[in-house]
Write a protein that holds these residues in place. Structure first.
Motif, PDB file in Angstrom:
ATOM      1  N   HIS A 100       0.530  -8.854  15.251  1.00 10.32           N
ATOM      2  CA  HIS A 100       1.336  -7.505  15.325  1.00 10.32           C
ATOM      3  C   HIS A 100       0.636  -6.521  14.886  1.00 10.32           C
ATOM      4  O   HIS A 100      -0.342  -6.622  13.966  1.00 10.32           O
ATOM      5  CB  HIS A 100       2.302  -7.589  14.400  1.00 10.32           C
ATOM      6  N   PRO A 101       0.265  -5.189  15.537  1.00  9.65           N
ATOM      7  CA  PRO A 101      -0.621  -4.257  15.224  1.00  9.65           C
ATOM      8  C   PRO A 101      -0.284  -3.768  13.573  1.00  9.65           C
ATOM      9  O   PRO A 101      -1.165  -3.361  13.009  1.00  9.65           O
ATOM     10  CB  PRO A 101      -0.119  -2.840  15.961  1.00  9.65           C
ATOM     11  N   LYS A 102       0.770  -3.870  12.989  1.00  9.53           N
ATOM     12  CA  LYS A 102       1.229  -3.568  11.532  1.00  9.53           C
ATOM     13  C   LYS A 102       0.586  -4.217  10.706  1.00  9.53           C
ATOM     14  O   LYS A 102      -0.066  -3.643   9.613  1.00  9.53           O
ATOM     15  CB  LYS A 102       2.660  -3.591  11.321  1.00  9.53           C
ATOM     16  N   VAL A 103      -0.205  -5.619  11.189  1.00 12.54           N
ATOM     17  CA  VAL A 103      -1.097  -6.240  10.491  1.00 12.54           C
ATOM     18  C   VAL A 103      -2.441  -5.409  10.097  1.00 12.54           C
ATOM     19  O   VAL A 103      -2.753  -5.118   8.972  1.00 12.54           O
ATOM     20  CB  VAL A 103      -1.264  -7.673  10.985  1.00 12.54           C
ATOM     21  N   MET A 104      -2.933  -4.849  11.017  1.00 12.38           N
ATOM     22  CA  MET A 104      -3.965  -4.047  11.047  1.00 12.38           C
ATOM     23  C   MET A 104      -3.989  -2.959  10.458  1.00 12.38           C
ATOM     24  O   MET A 104      -4.777  -2.439   9.780  1.00 12.38           O
ATOM     25  CB  MET A 104      -5.042  -3.947  12.333  1.00 12.38           C
ATOM     26  N   VAL A 105      -2.645  -2.087  10.590  1.00 14.97           N
ATOM     27  CA  VAL A 105      -2.377  -0.884  10.212  1.00 14.97           C
ATOM     28  C   VAL A 105      -2.506  -0.927   8.534  1.00 14.97           C
ATOM     29  O   VAL A 105      -2.761  -0.257   7.692  1.00 14.97           O
ATOM     30  CB  VAL A 105      -1.122  -0.405  10.706  1.00 14.97           C
ATOM     31  N   MET A 106      -1.615  -1.962   8.022  1.00 12.58           N
ATOM     32  CA  MET A 106      -1.611  -2.413   6.619  1.00 12.58           C
ATOM     33  C   MET A 106      -3.055  -2.701   6.146  1.00 12.58           C
ATOM     34  O   MET A 106      -3.289  -2.135   4.929  1.00 12.58           O
ATOM     35  CB  MET A 106      -0.526  -3.405   6.102  1.00 12.58           C
ATOM     36  N   GLN A 107      -3.784  -3.495   6.666  1.00 12.53           N
ATOM     37  CA  GLN A 107      -4.997  -3.743   6.181  1.00 12.53           C
ATOM     38  C   GLN A 107      -5.999  -2.738   6.175  1.00 12.53           C
ATOM     39  O   GLN A 107      -6.803  -2.573   5.117  1.00 12.53           O
ATOM     40  CB  GLN A 107      -5.493  -5.086   7.301  1.00 12.53           C
ATOM     41  N   SER A 108      -6.086  -1.776   7.179  1.00 13.36           N
ATOM     42  CA  SER A 108      -7.093  -0.944   7.230  1.00 13.36           C
ATOM     43  C   SER A 108      -6.397   0.504   7.310  1.00 13.36           C
ATOM     44  O   SER A 108      -7.451   1.493   7.242  1.00 13.36           O
ATOM     45  CB  SER A 108      -7.840  -0.940   8.524  1.00 13.36           C
ATOM     46  N   GLY A 109      -5.290   0.968   7.282  1.00  3.81           N
ATOM     47  CA  GLY A 109      -4.741   2.142   7.189  1.00  3.81           C
ATOM     48  C   GLY A 109      -4.766   2.858   8.803  1.00  3.81           C
ATOM     49  O   GLY A 109      -5.419   2.138   9.484  1.00  3.81           O
ATOM     50  N   ALA A 110      -3.992   3.761   8.823  1.00  4.46           N
ATOM     51  CA  ALA A 110      -3.684   4.305  10.324  1.00  4.46           C
ATOM     52  C   ALA A 110      -3.222   5.863  10.053  1.00  4.46           C
ATOM     53  O   ALA A 110      -2.588   5.978   9.085  1.00  4.46           O
ATOM     54  CB  ALA A 110      -3.000   3.542  11.094  1.00  4.46           C
ATOM     55  N   THR A 111      -3.525   6.839  11.149  1.00  7.03           N
ATOM     56  CA  THR A 111      -2.914   7.976  11.230  1.00  7.03           C
ATOM     57  C   THR A 111      -2.239   7.906  12.700  1.00  7.03           C
ATOM     58  O   THR A 111      -2.720   7.384  13.603  1.00  7.03           O
ATOM     59  CB  THR A 111      -4.011   9.227  11.409  1.00  7.03           C
ATOM     60  N   ARG A 135       4.789  15.887  11.907  1.00  6.17           N
ATOM     61  CA  ARG A 135       3.723  16.203  12.759  1.00  6.17           C
ATOM     62  C   ARG A 135       2.594  14.726  12.846  1.00  6.17           C
ATOM     63  O   ARG A 135       2.270  14.504  14.014  1.00  6.17           O
ATOM     64  CB  ARG A 135       2.930  17.287  12.485  1.00  6.17           C
ATOM     65  N   LYS A 136       2.512  14.068  11.720  1.00  5.42           N
ATOM     66  CA  LYS A 136       1.927  12.857  11.707  1.00  5.42           C
ATOM     67  C   LYS A 136       2.172  12.022  10.474  1.00  5.42           C
ATOM     68  O   LYS A 136       2.687  12.663   9.475  1.00  5.42           O
ATOM     69  CB  LYS A 136       0.335  13.238  11.892  1.00  5.42           C
ATOM     70  N   ALA A 137       1.955  10.806  10.563  1.00  7.09           N
ATOM     71  CA  ALA A 137       1.973   9.913   9.610  1.00  7.09           C
ATOM     72  C   ALA A 137       0.715   9.321   9.164  1.00  7.09           C
ATOM     73  O   ALA A 137       0.054   8.609  10.009  1.00  7.09           O
ATOM     74  CB  ALA A 137       3.315   8.817  10.087  1.00  7.09           C
ATOM     75  N   VAL A 138       0.553   9.399   7.809  1.00  7.53           N
ATOM     76  CA  VAL A 138      -0.938   9.019   7.573  1.00  7.53           C
ATOM     77  C   VAL A 138      -0.587   7.672   6.555  1.00  7.53           C
ATOM     78  O   VAL A 138       0.164   7.924   5.603  1.00  7.53           O
ATOM     79  CB  VAL A 138      -1.842   9.836   6.749  1.00  7.53           C
ATOM     80  N   ILE A 139      -1.034   6.537   6.911  1.00  6.99           N
ATOM     81  CA  ILE A 139      -0.774   5.327   6.259  1.00  6.99           C
ATOM     82  C   ILE A 139      -2.250   4.814   5.532  1.00  6.99           C
ATOM     83  O   ILE A 139      -3.178   4.388   6.544  1.00  6.99           O
ATOM     84  CB  ILE A 139      -0.218   4.141   7.094  1.00  6.99           C
ATOM     85  N   PRO A 140      -2.101   4.815   4.274  1.00  9.10           N
ATOM     86  CA  PRO A 140      -3.476   4.319   3.504  1.00  9.10           C
ATOM     87  C   PRO A 140      -3.653   2.943   3.886  1.00  9.10           C
ATOM     88  O   PRO A 140      -2.685   2.141   3.990  1.00  9.10           O
ATOM     89  CB  PRO A 140      -3.209   4.877   2.226  1.00  9.10           C
ATOM     90  N   PRO A 141      -4.869   2.610   3.708  1.00  9.76           N
ATOM     91  CA  PRO A 141      -5.244   1.059   4.088  1.00  9.76           C
ATOM     92  C   PRO A 141      -4.603   0.613   2.480  1.00  9.76           C
ATOM     93  O   PRO A 141      -4.830   1.092   1.636  1.00  9.76           O
ATOM     94  CB  PRO A 141      -6.724   1.026   4.151  1.00  9.76           C
ATOM     95  N   ARG A 142      -4.119  -0.724   2.977  1.00  6.92           N
ATOM     96  CA  ARG A 142      -3.549  -1.587   1.560  1.00  6.92           C
ATOM     97  C   ARG A 142      -3.943  -3.059   1.902  1.00  6.92           C
ATOM     98  O   ARG A 142      -3.390  -3.888   2.386  1.00  6.92           O
ATOM     99  CB  ARG A 142      -2.049  -1.326   1.387  1.00  6.92           C
ATOM    100  N   PRO A 143      -5.282  -3.179   1.769  1.00 12.10           N
ATOM    101  CA  PRO A 143      -5.957  -4.671   2.484  1.00 12.10           C
ATOM    102  C   PRO A 143      -5.387  -5.718   1.369  1.00 12.10           C
ATOM    103  O   PRO A 143      -4.986  -5.737   0.276  1.00 12.10           O
ATOM    104  CB  PRO A 143      -7.223  -4.308   1.979  1.00 12.10           C
ATOM    105  N   TYR A 144      -5.036  -6.585   2.160  1.00 14.43           N
ATOM    106  CA  TYR A 144      -4.373  -7.877   1.246  1.00 14.43           C
ATOM    107  C   TYR A 144      -5.002  -9.039   1.820  1.00 14.43           C
ATOM    108  O   TYR A 144      -4.843 -10.165   1.278  1.00 14.43           O
ATOM    109  CB  TYR A 144      -2.773  -7.977   1.479  1.00 14.43           C
ATOM    110  N   ILE A 145      -5.846  -9.174   2.869  1.00 18.34           N
ATOM    111  CA  ILE A 145      -6.449 -10.305   3.309  1.00 18.34           C
ATOM    112  C   ILE A 145      -8.040 -10.228   3.006  1.00 18.34           C
ATOM    113  O   ILE A 145      -8.383  -9.088   3.359  1.00 18.34           O
ATOM    114  CB  ILE A 145      -6.130 -10.759   4.959  1.00 18.34           C
ATOM    115  N   GLY A 146      -8.462 -11.236   2.463  1.00 16.79           N
ATOM    116  CA  GLY A 146     -10.106 -11.172   2.405  1.00 16.79           C
ATOM    117  C   GLY A 146     -10.628 -11.798   1.321  1.00 16.79           C
ATOM    118  O   GLY A 146      -9.748 -11.991   0.213  1.00 16.79           O
ATOM    119  N   ILE A 147     -11.866 -12.221   0.813  1.00 11.66           N
ATOM    120  CA  ILE A 147     -12.235 -12.819  -0.209  1.00 11.66           C
ATOM    121  C   ILE A 147     -12.577 -11.772  -1.264  1.00 11.66           C
ATOM    122  O   ILE A 147     -13.068 -10.684  -0.891  1.00 11.66           O
ATOM    123  CB  ILE A 147     -13.713 -13.328  -0.013  1.00 11.66           C
ATOM    124  N   GLY A 148     -11.764 -11.933  -2.434  1.00 13.19           N
ATOM    125  CA  GLY A 148     -11.849 -10.944  -3.514  1.00 13.19           C
ATOM    126  C   GLY A 148     -12.517 -11.370  -4.892  1.00 13.19           C
ATOM    127  O   GLY A 148     -13.292 -12.367  -5.155  1.00 13.19           O
TER     128      GLY A 148
END
Length: 165
Positions: A100-111, A135-148
């Motif tokens: 789903h697109p929201k996966v990448m939106v949450m991982q990388s952020g979006a406007t 006028r716009k919604a700015v969603i900051p990245p909240r990465p949760y998948i990755g080697i940490g």
């Protein structure tokens, strides 16, 4: 879907040596996958990115429209519940089952901007009866998948504990 792989060809010689000592590469990668899964779930619960930085807080507008106030990325529990791990004899993967697109939106952020109107209508309150217009919604990245941070050390510790058992 979003996944990250922990491939033995890219890891340090210490982990490769530990995997070699096990005699069962699939079992070793199972331990690695479960360890990375646990690390990912722990970071999600603590609301931090794989690099250790805290997630951006929710905006007041988002908070006012939430059904559940219990944390970032947890309104419905869909993202958290989608985290899983798979493994085989050559690698371990941790990721999300959602496609789903929201996966990448949450991982990388979006406007997000309106396509056909001058404003976005954001459903507010229970049932979305009164929208807020922006006028716009700015969603900051909240990465949760990755080697940490600390993941490689956690994998080493888990493999050593398994070998000592």
């Amino acid at each position: 879907m979003l996944t990250f792989r922990f491939e033995t060809s890219r890891i340090g010689p210490e982990i490769e040596a530990l995997i070699g000592k096990t005699g069962d590469r699939a079992a070793a990668h199972r331990i690695i996958g479960l360890t990375l899964y646990d690390q990912t779930v722990d970071r999600f619960q603590r609301e931090i990115a794989p690099d250790g930085t805290p997630w951006a807080p929710l905006s007041p507008l988002t908070l006012s429209s939430r059904r559940n106030k219990r944390g970032i990325l947890r309104d419905r529990g869909e993202l958290f519940g989608s985290i899983h791990q798979v493994h085989n004899a050559t690698r371990a993967e941790v990721g999300t089952r959602l496609n789903h697109p929201k996966v990448m939106v949450m991982q990388s952020g979006a406007t997000i901007r309106p396509r056909r109107a001058s404003v976005l209508a954001v459903p507010m309150g229970r049932g979305g009866n009164r929208p807020a217009f922006i006028r716009k919604a700015v969603i900051p990245p909240r990465p949760y998948i990755g080697i940490g941070r600390g993941d490689e050390e956690a994998v080493k510790d888990a493999l050593l504990a398994w070998l000592d058992a």
